[in-house]
Structures are given as C-alpha cells and as structure tokens.
Design a protein around this motif. Structure first.
Motif, PDB file in Angstrom:
ATOM      1  N   GLY A   1      69.291 -16.766  43.872  1.00 45.75           N
ATOM      2  CA  GLY A   1      68.174 -17.069  43.724  1.00 45.75           C
ATOM      3  C   GLY A   1      67.317 -15.594  43.250  1.00 45.75           C
ATOM      4  O   GLY A   1      67.678 -14.552  44.078  1.00 45.75           O
TER       5      GLY A   1
ATOM      6  N   GLN B   1      66.717 -18.616  38.860  1.00 52.16           N
ATOM      7  CA  GLN B   1      68.094 -17.943  39.263  1.00 52.16           C
ATOM      8  C   GLN B   1      68.387 -16.970  38.234  1.00 52.16           C
ATOM      9  O   GLN B   1      67.974 -16.763  37.265  1.00 52.16           O
TER      10      GLN B   1
ATOM     11  N   HIS C   1      65.128 -20.859  34.931  1.00 43.49           N
ATOM     12  CA  HIS C   1      64.037 -21.567  35.680  1.00 43.49           C
ATOM     13  C   HIS C   1      64.253 -23.156  35.189  1.00 43.49           C
ATOM     14  O   HIS C   1      64.194 -23.382  33.980  1.00 43.49           O
TER      15      HIS C   1
END
Length: 509
Positions: free
Chosen positions: A421, A427, A478
């Motif tokens: 993250g 990510q 995303h």
C-alpha cells in the motif's frame, strides 16, 4: 494434501553406503512369470475400461488407522533394495502401506521379456518397539517405490524419484530436495461435485542395462471415469528428465480432463507478506506459472494464495510448454534452515505432439499453513472424451533449478513481484526483471505496457535495480470500486517484446 512430511520422514536411510550394512534377504519375486512387452499394459488398460469400475480391496484396518507418528516408526531397510549387491546401476526401495495409503500397489520386475511380481514381505522393513501390532493378510502390498542411483559419489545411492499415493510422483535434479509433485492425470479439479483422483494400481520396472543412467517403468492407471497405460522413461542428472507416453481409455464421458498435472505449495511472498506473521520473507515450493504458448508468447503468472478459491484458464492452441517454477534460488530469499525452499526444483512440461485447442489451467486454493498443497496446474483440452474413446498423448517433464530449455526467442525473465500500500492510497506494484544482453544500457529506450481490467493504473516507470542489475517496472493501482482486476504488463524494445508478459489477478482483501 498433506504428503510432504511423509516423504521427508521416509528418506533417512536412502543414501547409506551399501558396504556399511550387513546382508539382508532383499525383495523377493514370485515364481510365476508372465510375458511382457510394450503393449502389455495398454492391453490391460483397454480390457479394464470395458468393465465396470471396481475399487481395489482395502488393507486391514489396523494399517489404515495408523497415526502419523506410528507410520514414521516403520521404514524400508535399504539393504533389501531391488538389485542390491549387483552391478545394476539402480536401486529400488518400497514404502509400507497404511496411513494415507489404504490400498496396495502391485510391483513387478521385467527382464528378458517376462514379468514377475514383487512379493510383500514385512521382513524388508525395520520398526521401533513403538510400532503397533498389525494384521497381515493377502490384501497387503507396498504403497509405492523410490528410485536411487550413484548421483554424486561411487557406492552411495541417492534418491531421485518417488511414486506414491494415487497417481502422484516426484523427482529432483542432483543436489536438490523434494518440492512439488506431478500426477498421472487430474479429473474434475475444482469442480463443485468434487475431484476424482485416479490411482496408479500397478507398476512394471524394466531392469536397466549396466552403466545406464536411465530407468523405464510402466504404470496402470484406474478410476471410475477411465483407465490408462503409462510408459515413463527417467534419466537422472542435474536436470532430471521424465519422458511420458500414455494411452487413456474413457469409461464415461470426461468433460474436465487434466493432462500433465502439477501440484505445489504457495503460502506467501512479497505480494502478500502482510497476511502472515513469520520470520521468513517467503514460503513456497513454486513461485510462478510459466507458459510458452502456441503463438510464441511467453507468459509469467506469479502464484497467489487467495482468500477464496480461484481458477484461471489461459486459452491456447498447441502450447509449446508450461510449468511451475521456483525462481528464487538464494537462501536469503527464504531464510529457512530446515525446509531449504531455495533447493526445491521447478518442473517444465513439453508436449510431444500438437495438443490442439484447450487451456493451461491454474487452480489456487486458500491455505493457512505450508503443509498443504494448494496449487494445481494442468492442460485441459477443449474437446471432451466420450465414453469408449481412446486418447494417446506424450510429453516430457524436466525437474531442476532452471529446467526450461534455452531457445533464441526466450525473453527477459521476471525474477520478483512485490506489492504494498501507499500512504496516499492505492497499491504500488514493483516487477523486477533479470539483466541480459538484450536489456539496453539506456532504459529510456524501453517501452512500457501496463493494463488493468478494472480500476486505474499509472503509466509505470522503469529504473535499474542496483542489486540485480536488471530493470524494475513500478506502477500504481487504484482499485476504486473494483474487487477484482486482471493486470498485464510487459517491457518492449523497438516495437518487439523485451520481457515475458507478466499477468496477475488482484483481489480485494
């Protein structure tokens, strides 16, 4: 299946020098000999398929109810190995029945055009005084076999292959330790009604020639849906080779057939390290599925340990090869002094002929412990087998650290995938590629392809990894409202593929 610990516990005496041990009676053959040639097992499988399926008899309950600890208290004495004390360059050990192996497997020795059955004898095993009393009757037999040869040192016979349990078998290149398994056949894997596990019910071992590094065995396969005749030619070495020729006979219609199945374990790595509290950076027997498809594309799919069962199908026609790899080869990749995952082999499968349309199928099963095999891959033909059909196939399996045959069109490899993250959301996915002659010094020349089936991905940047010397592609993802996304990424140079195609299925936690 929980099978890896059993194999480990039974291997202790396999490499003892023969000269260090006193004489023993050895495995005995029955007096009756029957003719044997290349068509014998095929004929038996064909005749068996014409009859209703009949399960083999179960061994006595006192054997079937052995606990794991009790089963470890009986083992084969290697002084009794087949061909012990002769100039035959191979040794064959047998495994006791019981525990996970409730039915006997018939073993035969082939020599001079005839076959003789290996008789069951408790005297070939050693036990501790803690092994319980068990019933001896005519249903008993051995549960499998182990092959050994002088791999590294004269006079010391080390194991290199094991056949035990259903149609499972394992191999290793010299100096490696057992990891993933192969099977003779997979049926209905992942289907809601449950999987069917065919059995190798009998083996015939050809006596090898003096000085040969090759072993040939034949196997009869049986299950409610089909029978099969297998010829497996095994050559040991740094890369172990198995050449398989098989003929299947369908008893019923088979709509979900798995050819050349492999079974492995993947618990975690850098893609989902946060799910496990463990001192080791990774735990797995295999880290990726490699496919060289019929169109010439080379695909790398990192393995996953999902929270829900997931099945992926990679459609193809006449695949050139596929297999489960273990690309991490350093101790520091795992930091495990006992499991030694960095010494586990990869397996590469090469079809012996055109297999037509179908798909390389990958089944990933949730697992919370490393004792569970939770990865399965196989070739699934598009065309079902009808009842009464006969299906012939051949393929080779190569077991080793890097068993994929080098060809001119092999692109730059993926060597690691990491995910995590970002404080600001989303990510980061980082893909490391190996260095190589084709990788330009100026990475600005490299074109980046990044796609996602859902959510939003950034364009990606390529930088040189100072530790590996190769390029690293990093991009941001995303998910937005997505709970599943299929990623595809590749490095290209001058309009042509530079790297393998990297595929990955992301699922929401």
């Amino acid at each position: 299946m929980i099978r890896r610990d059993v194999l480990k516990s039974l291997a202790a005496l396999a490499a003892i020098p023969s000269a260090a041990l006193a004489a023993e009676p050895g495995l005995q053959l029955v007096d009756t000999a029957t003719p044997f040639d290349t068509d014998t097992v095929i004929g038996r499988a064909r005749a068996l398929a014409a009859e209703p399926y009949r399960p083999r008899p179960l061994i006595p309950e006192s054997w079937r109810t052995l606990t794991y600890d009790q089963y470890r208290k009986i083992w084969f004495d290697s002084r009794n190995a087949l061909w012990e004390g002769t100039d035959v360059p191979q040794r064959v050990d047998v495994f006791p029945p019981g525990l996970y192996f409730p039915q006997a497997v018939a073993l035969h020795l082939v020599e001079g055009g005839t076959a003789r059955r290996v008789a069951f004898d408790m005297g070939v095993f050693d036990t501790t005084d803690k092994f319980p009393d068990v019933q001896i009757d005519d249903t008993l037999g051995y549960s499998g076999l182990r092959l050994r040869a002088e791999l590294e040192t004269s006079g010391i016979f080390q194991e290199y292959a094991v056949f035990q349990g259903a149609s499972y078998f394992r191999g290793i290149g010299t100096g490696e330790i057992y990891g993933l398994s192969a099977r003779g056949l997979a049926l209905k894997t992942g289907d809601p009604m449950g999987e069917e596990f065919p059995d190798f019910t009998a083996f015939w071992l050809e006596t090898p020639a003096s000085g040969s590094d090759r072993m040939v065995l034949h196997a009869l396969l049986d299950s409610p849906s089909c029978t099969g005749a297998y010829r497996i030619e095994i050559t040991h070495g740094a890369v172990l080779e198995m050449k398989v020729a098989a003929t299947l006979f369908a008893r019923t219609e088979i709509t979900h057939l798995g050819i050349a199945p492999l079974t492995s374990m993947f618990l975690f790595d850098d893609t989902m390290r946060q799910r496990f509290s463990d001192f080791r950076p990774a735990v797995h027997d295999s880290d990726g599925l490699l496919i060289h498809n019929g169109a010439g594309e080379v695909i790398w799919r990192p393995l996953a340990n999902p929270t829900r069962l997931q099945i992926s199908a990679f459609g193809d026609r006449n695949p050139r090869g596929f297999g489960l790899m273990q690309r991490k080869r350093r101790f520091s990749d795992f930091n495990d002094l006992e499991a030694l995952y960095h010494k586990r082999p990869a397996v590469w499968i090469t079809p012996g002929e055109d297999w037509g349309p179908g798909s390389v199928t990958l089944v990933e099963i949730p697992a919370d412990r490393e004792i569970y095999d939770n990865i399965v891959t196989y070739w699934r033909p598009s065309k079902p087998l009808s009842a009464g059909d006969e299906h012939r196939m051949s393929y080779s399996l190569h077991w080793g650290a890097d068993p994929v045959a080098a060809t001119a069109d092999v692109p730059v490899k993926v060597i690691n995938t990491a995910m995590g993250g970002r404080p600001e959301g989303g990510q980061i996915i980082a893909i490391d590629f190996a260095d190589g002659d084709r990788v330009p010094e100026d990475l600005s020349r490299v074109e980046v392809l990044v796609r996602s089936s859902a959510g939003e991905v950034s364009d990606g940047i390529v930088q040189r990894n100072p530790e590996t010397g190769g390029p690293r592609l990093a991009f941001t993802f995303h998910a937005q409202e997505a709970t599943l996304a299929e990623f595809r990424a590749q490095l290209r140079l001058d309009g042509e593929p530079l790297s393998e195609v990297w595929l990955y299925r992301w699922t929401a936690p």
